[in-house]
Design a protein around this motif. Structure first.
Motif, PDB file in Angstrom:
ATOM      1  N   ALA A   1       0.872  -1.177   0.000  1.00 15.10           N
ATOM      2  CA  ALA A   1       0.000   0.000   0.000  1.00 15.10           C
ATOM      3  C   ALA A   1       0.910   1.228   0.000  1.00 15.10           C
ATOM      4  O   ALA A   1       1.576   1.521   0.997  1.00 15.10           O
ATOM      5  CB  ALA A   1      -0.911  -0.004   1.214  1.00 15.10           C
ATOM      6  N   LYS A   2       0.941   1.947  -1.125  1.00 16.80           N
ATOM      7  CA  LYS A   2       1.861   3.074  -1.274  1.00 16.80           C
ATOM      8  C   LYS A   2       1.412   4.305  -0.503  1.00 16.80           C
ATOM      9  O   LYS A   2       2.219   5.155  -0.151  1.00 16.80           O
ATOM     10  CB  LYS A   2       2.028   3.410  -2.756  1.00 16.80           C
ATOM     11  N   ASN A   3       0.110   4.415  -0.261  1.00 17.94           N
ATOM     12  CA  ASN A   3      -0.403   5.536   0.528  1.00 17.94           C
ATOM     13  C   ASN A   3      -1.700   5.090   1.203  1.00 17.94           C
ATOM     14  O   ASN A   3      -2.132   3.946   1.058  1.00 17.94           O
ATOM     15  CB  ASN A   3      -0.631   6.771  -0.347  1.00 17.94           C
ATOM     16  N   SER A   4      -2.328   5.999   1.936  1.00 23.93           N
ATOM     17  CA  SER A   4      -3.517   5.643   2.721  1.00 23.93           C
ATOM     18  C   SER A   4      -4.689   5.206   1.853  1.00 23.93           C
ATOM     19  O   SER A   4      -5.507   4.382   2.265  1.00 23.93           O
ATOM     20  CB  SER A   4      -3.942   6.821   3.598  1.00 23.93           C
ATOM     21  N   THR A   5      -4.781   5.711   0.638  1.00 25.10           N
ATOM     22  CA  THR A   5      -5.894   5.328  -0.238  1.00 25.10           C
ATOM     23  C   THR A   5      -5.713   3.929  -0.815  1.00 25.10           C
ATOM     24  O   THR A   5      -6.665   3.343  -1.328  1.00 25.10           O
ATOM     25  CB  THR A   5      -6.042   6.336  -1.401  1.00 25.10           C
ATOM     26  N   ASP A   6      -4.497   3.383  -0.716  1.00 23.46           N
ATOM     27  CA  ASP A   6      -4.225   2.033  -1.219  1.00 23.46           C
ATOM     28  C   ASP A   6      -4.509   0.955  -0.180  1.00 23.46           C
ATOM     29  O   ASP A   6      -4.325  -0.229  -0.458  1.00 23.46           O
ATOM     30  CB  ASP A   6      -2.757   1.918  -1.660  1.00 23.46           C
ATOM     31  N   ARG A   7      -4.933   1.338   1.004  1.00 19.32           N
ATOM     32  CA  ARG A   7      -5.129   0.362   2.085  1.00 19.32           C
ATOM     33  C   ARG A   7      -6.433  -0.404   1.908  1.00 19.32           C
ATOM     34  O   ARG A   7      -7.418  -0.202   2.625  1.00 19.32           O
ATOM     35  CB  ARG A   7      -5.110   1.081   3.433  1.00 19.32           C
TER      36      ARG A   7
ATOM     37  N   GLU B   1       1.707  -2.640   4.677  1.00 19.65           N
ATOM     38  CA  GLU B   1       2.679  -1.559   4.857  1.00 19.65           C
ATOM     39  C   GLU B   1       3.757  -2.032   5.809  1.00 19.65           C
ATOM     40  O   GLU B   1       3.475  -2.751   6.772  1.00 19.65           O
ATOM     41  CB  GLU B   1       2.007  -0.304   5.419  1.00 19.65           C
ATOM     42  N   ASN B   2       4.972  -1.632   5.561  1.00 21.71           N
ATOM     43  CA  ASN B   2       6.101  -1.934   6.440  1.00 21.71           C
ATOM     44  C   ASN B   2       6.851  -0.638   6.692  1.00 21.71           C
ATOM     45  O   ASN B   2       7.733  -0.254   5.928  1.00 21.71           O
ATOM     46  CB  ASN B   2       7.009  -2.976   5.795  1.00 21.71           C
ATOM     47  N   LYS B   3       6.452   0.064   7.768  1.00 16.87           N
ATOM     48  CA  LYS B   3       7.004   1.377   8.065  1.00 16.87           C
ATOM     49  C   LYS B   3       7.396   1.494   9.532  1.00 16.87           C
ATOM     50  O   LYS B   3       6.670   1.053  10.419  1.00 16.87           O
ATOM     51  CB  LYS B   3       5.987   2.477   7.737  1.00 16.87           C
ATOM     52  N   ASN B   4       8.538   2.107   9.756  1.00 22.73           N
ATOM     53  CA  ASN B   4       8.994   2.430  11.115  1.00 22.73           C
ATOM     54  C   ASN B   4       8.972   1.214  12.040  1.00 22.73           C
ATOM     55  O   ASN B   4       8.571   1.302  13.206  1.00 22.73           O
ATOM     56  CB  ASN B   4       8.139   3.552  11.705  1.00 22.73           C
TER      57      ASN B   4
END
Length: 317
Positions: A97-103, A109-112
């Motif tokens: 998911a590149k941004n919130s609309t892709d969720r 997502e793999n962040k922080n």
């Protein structure tokens, strides 16, 4: 009149219960039925971990997530990086998911240091899977080779009903359990794996496990550590975290109760005088009666002749 009074009273009681007790009317919940981890030893101290979480949902949810442990908690737990190889839900591979609309369903997502699976669901069972390589995790001490890993890191709030960790053994490698931060676990070697498991409900939050084998059985150059204080640090950090959460939880509950009481008192204080003045036959006067002298002798206010000159009375209900 009595019917309206009853419904308004019921509404006040309902609001008092909602705000005063702080409970949600629309309850939902989920249970983690099982967490499975397959550990594969690679060269140069790298480790591949494949994990699967089976979860039963009762209510609407859209995400499941977990955190990876920090790289610098202790020397024995330190690693270089985590390389995510694959993410899936059931038998379907997930996309990033590149941004919130892709969720949307089957994305991640793999962040922080946090891995999130996205899968909107109302109820039912779902299995979330991931495979990743932890670079440089295996360590050598003066006596043996050690792998220490937090399969469940801090901040995980749900209990896990069943946990099974399977260490896949290379030829000539025998493992033994070194440390674990909970009691009641079993370990055995079967089907080419060293298996650590628990078939009861472990507490939520931290699950720290370290295993050991002989020196020089893992190929490649491994980092050397002098001190293995990981378990001591893990237990100390966990106790401190539990103490902080206990304090913040008590303060939060107290604040909610106080806020609920204030809201309920305001609603009651504003509504009650209106109800009494609007619907109660107090003093023998009808709805909307302005209390003129013409009604002084009327006990039920049924628009009798005594009220003929009074413009405030609207009749009884």
């Amino acid at each position: 009149m009595r019917r309206k009074l009853f419904f308004l009273s019921a509404l006040i009681i309902f609001l008092v219960c909602i705000f005063g007790l702080g409970n949600s009317v629309y309850a939902k919940s989920y249970r983690i039925r099982k967490a499975e981890f397959d550990v594969h030893f690679l060269e140069d101290g790298d480790v591949r971990i494949e994990e699967a979480w089976t979860i039963f949902y009762d209510g609407s949810y859209s995400r499941f997530y977990k955190s990876f442990p920090p790289k610098d908690i202790s020397d024995i737990e330190a690693y270089d990086s985590i390389v995510l190889e694959s993410v899936s839900i059931g038998d379907r591979t997930c996309k990033v998911a590149k941004n919130s609309t892709d969720r949307v369903a089957y994305t991640y997502e793999n962040k922080n240091g946090e891995l999130s699976w996205y899968y909107p669901i109302d109820s039912g069972s779902v299995t979330f899977q991931a495979s990743y390589v932890v670079k440089g995790l295996m360590k050598e001490t003066s006596k043996n080779t050690v792998m220490a890993w937090r399969f469940v890191s801090f901040g995980f709030e749900k209990e896990i009903e069943n946990v099974e960790i399977r260490y896949h053994l290379p030829d000539g490698v025998n493992l033994s359990l070194r440390d674990i931060n909970r009691s009641g676990w079993t370990n055995e070697t079967k089907d080419g794996c060293f298996v650590v498991s628990n078939d009861w409900s472990p507490s939520s939050d931290l699950l720290f496990v370290s295993v050991e084998t002989d020196l020089d059985v893992i190929e490649g150059d491994l980092d050397y550590v002098k001190k293995d204080n990981a378990l001591k640090l893990a237990k100390k950090a966990m106790k401190q975290k539990e103490k902080e959460e206990s304090k913040s939880g008590s303060a939060s509950n107290s604040a909610v109760a106080k806020l609920g009481g204030i809201i309920a008192a305001v609603i009651l204080g504003v509504s009650l005088p209106y109800i009494l003045s609007k619907y109660s036959p107090s003093g023998g006067r009808g709805r909307g009666c302005s209390g003129c002298s013409s009604c002084s002798s009327c006990s039920s206010c049924s628009s009798c002749s005594s009220c003929s000159s009074c413009g405030g009375c609207g009749g009884s209900d």
